[in-house]
Enzyme design. Structure first.
Site: not given
Lengths: 450, 237
Positions: B93, B126, B189
């Site tokens: 990330c 996002r 993740h």
């Protein structure tokens, strides 16, 4: 004018019918009722909330909203006042609208002295245009559902803007949380603080996830005299003048040997609940009542009779097995839950139910921020993982060398542990698993043997 | 045998269960009788890259990344030397973005480490999703969760995988992550490693090979890991 009244009437009636139909068919339906009411009459929340005769409280913060708000309601109700409350925890715009609409009479009018409303932090900006609360209780800020809310910084920004929309609203804030306290202190709103100034825990969990270690004001690393849990504790910035504020309502003489007991303003407060975090919930409700200048004569009775009945440490007895159901939906909440379970020294079985529906947050990486290694204790007889993401939960346990049994179906998992468990069962669930698991437990309790 | 894992700035870069990546590497070494030491470095600690075998750079908020990026400038040279010497890095990330030249955000530019020839630009919305990617290098798909505003462009570098479900580096070119020398950079993740034991063992194996010249990883019973991996693949692909 007349037209508007008719609109409101239709909205109220329709919402009531929708809610009743949903309830009869076994669904919650609160949010749907609210959504429909707002569609029919977009002004309905503004209109109904303006009919509240005295004050409007809102409760915000990552954890403890529902318990704090329900306690606050019970305290005010015990004084014979009428109030509006979103008891079910539906805390976004539609849920809040529903609370007012379903409380309204068939004449489309609201008969209420107070309103106590818990609000999802991210929804404050959508709700405050409808009404400006008199008081906001701000419990704490932790990482929660990163996929929906994004980072804590974003939530803080939203709350900051919300406070500025209601500059006269008094903020009642947990002064032990540097993030929440910082928001209140810099908002310009009047504020009152609650907290615990004495160190309660000798052990200071070294690896626990802590938010906001760095001063929001200047970026320096905050210094702590002690932690209560997560980042909650007694802090100060070594560089700038940011520090834990003066505490108006300070809990002292904390005793958790038998339920919860503490003193505040010379009053001894006792409750038969478990979980250190519940001291904060009680203290928050207490501080709100005191800040509003309401009487506290019956507060002790309120605590004695308070039964959350909504999956917050809710108790069941099924076929001789004592069962506690508790919501745990983020790392800080889960760690506090684990502490509460460990306070019970009797042997116990544990079921963990993890879903990843939209309301839970579809990202479940937070499971790895929970200190599950603390379950490696002899008195934990078994761990069962269940729910949609039981596989991830099983892996999580594997990587702290704790074996668990996987039973994806929640009802089967509960029945299995009632059948072969030690008679003391904890069921820890995240958000969307709560309602269904509670229904399963209620059903089993009513229907007798599994 | 022993490997040392350096966890960079866990106080700041710890957003998406990154502890799980550390825990996974540690356990999978220990279960094989390989000693694994984890060393945490705080922002002002000096880092002796010569003594590290795996470096983990996790994800943080944009604000925290900005704090880290100031510090990174001072260790850039040492970090680069470590990478060029085939040091193993797993960057997730925000940490992945920091590997590149820069990350342009609405609030200004975050300078990166320039360890890999890539860059990131903020985009909207996002990119939030479960994600499945594939690479012939690995026997199984790589699964995880992504949540990033940044769009990363890796140029001619090799990606970590091709996107089968989800968005990947930028939502347009079908690539996810980057492989450069012994660096793995990725938006995945979940955390990344527990459900992808093959990636975890790839990192451990690379570290052992660099340190001892050979890497024979004893097989582990990965049935639970692979079952969890397969669940994501079957649900979304």
């Amino acid at each position: 004018m007349k037209n508007m009244r008719v609109r409101r009437l239709i909205a109220v009636w329709t919402a009531k019918i929708v809610s009743t139909v949903c309830r009869l068919s076994g669904r919650q339906g609160v949010t749907l009722a609210g959504r429909i009411a707002l569609k029919i009459d977009p002004r309905i929340l503004a209109d109904l909330s303006s009919m509240v005769r005295e004050k409007i409280f809102v409760v915000c913060g990552t954890n403890g909203k529902t318990t704090t708000n329900n306690l606050l309601c019970s305290a005010i109700e015990s004084e014979g006042k009428k109030l509006v409350c979103n008891h079910t925890g539906s805390n976004m715009l539609a849920g809040v609208a529903a609370a007012f609409v379903l409380a309204a009479g068939n004449n489309g009018k609201l008969d209420a002295d107070y309103a106590c409303i818990e609000i999802d932090e991210a929804s404050t900006l959508r709700i405050f245009p409808h009404f400006k609360p008199d008081y906001m209780v701000l419990t704490n800020l932790f990482r929660d559902q990163l996929d929906r809310y994004g980072e804590i910084d974003i939530t803080m920004d939203i709350l900051d803007r919300a406070m500025k929309m209601a500059p006269e609203m008094t903020v009642i804030v947990n002064g032990d949380d540097a993030l929440a306290a910082y928001l209140a202190m810099k908002s310009g709103n009047p504020y009152r603080t609650y907290g615990i100034s004495e160190q309660v825990f000798k052990e200071q969990g070294g690896h626990e996830i802590r938010e906001g270690r760095f001063c929001k004001n200047c970026g320096a690393r905050l210094e702590y005299e002690f932690y209560h849990y997560s980042q909650i504790g007694k802090y100060r910035c070594p560089k700038c003048d940011f520090a834990r504020p003066e505490i108006d309502f300070d809990a002292s003489h904390i005793d958790m040997s038998k339920g919860l007991s503490f003193e505040v303003e010379g009053r001894r407060i006792e409750a038969d609940y478990r979980g250190f975090y519940n001291i904060y919930n009680i203290l928050a409700a207490y501080s709100a009542v005191r800040t509003a200048g309401l009487p506290l004569d019956k507060f002790a009775d309120v605590l004695r009779t308070f039964n959350p009945q909504n999956g917050r440490m809710e108790q069941f007895v099924i076929s001789g097995t004592h069962i506690v159901l508790n919501l745990a939906k983020n790392p800080a909440g889960f760690n506090q839950n684990i502490s509460a379970v460990m306070e019970d020294e009797k042997p116990k079985d544990i079921i963990i139910v993890i879903n990843d529906n939209a309301q839970d947050g579809t990202d479940i990486s937070w499971l790895w921020d929970v200190d599950f290694d603390r379950f490696a204790q002899e008195d934990i007889r078994s761990i069962t993982v269940s729910g949609i993401r039981c596989q991830d939960m099983r892996l999580r346990m594997k990587y702290v060398d704790i074996s668990s049994e996987m039973i994806a179906d929640v009802k089967s998992a509960i029945e299995a542990r009632i059948r072969d468990g030690c008679g003391n069962l904890y069921v820890l669930v995240n958000y969307t698993a709560l309602f269904s698991t509670r229904n399963i437990l209620l059903g089993l309790q009513k229907g007798g043997k599994p | 045998m022993k490997i040392t894992i350096g966890h960079l700035y866990p106080d700041l870069l710890n957003l998406y269960g990154d502890r799980g990546n550390i825990q996974c590497m540690k356990k999978r070494c220990e279960w094989r009788g390989i000693e694994a030491e984890v060393r945490e470095f705080q922002l002002t600690d000096p880092i002796d890259f010569a003594n590290l075998d795996i470096v983990l750079l996790g994800g943080g908020s944009d604000r925290e990344q900005m704090l880290v990026c100031e510090r990174l400038k001072t260790i850039q040279k040492d970090f680069r030397g470590y990478v060029e010497d085939n040091g193993v890095v797993i960057a997730v990330c925000g940490g992945y973005q920091l590997l590149g030249h820069y990350y342009d955000t609405d609030n200004g530019r975050i300078e990166g480490l320039s360890l890999v020839d890539l860059y990131t630009e903020q985009g909207s919305p996002r990119l939030i999703s479960n994600i499945v990617i594939e690479n012939e290098l690995f026997d199984y798909p790589i699964v995880g969760f992504e949540n990033h505003g940044g769009r990363t462009y890796i140029g001619d570098n090799q990606p970590l995988g091709k996107v089968k479900f989800g968005y990947g580096n930028n939502g347009t070119d079908g690539m996810e992550g980057v492989l450069y020398k012994n660096i793995v950079g990725t938006y995945l993740h979940g955390p990344l490693l527990p459900k992808n034991p093959h990636v975890c063992d790839y990192l451990i194996g690379s570290a052992l090979k660099r340190k001892y010249g050979k890497a024979e990883l004893a097989p582990l019973d990965d049935s639970q890991e692979l079952e969890a991996n397969r669940y994501i693949v079957e649900r979304f692909c």
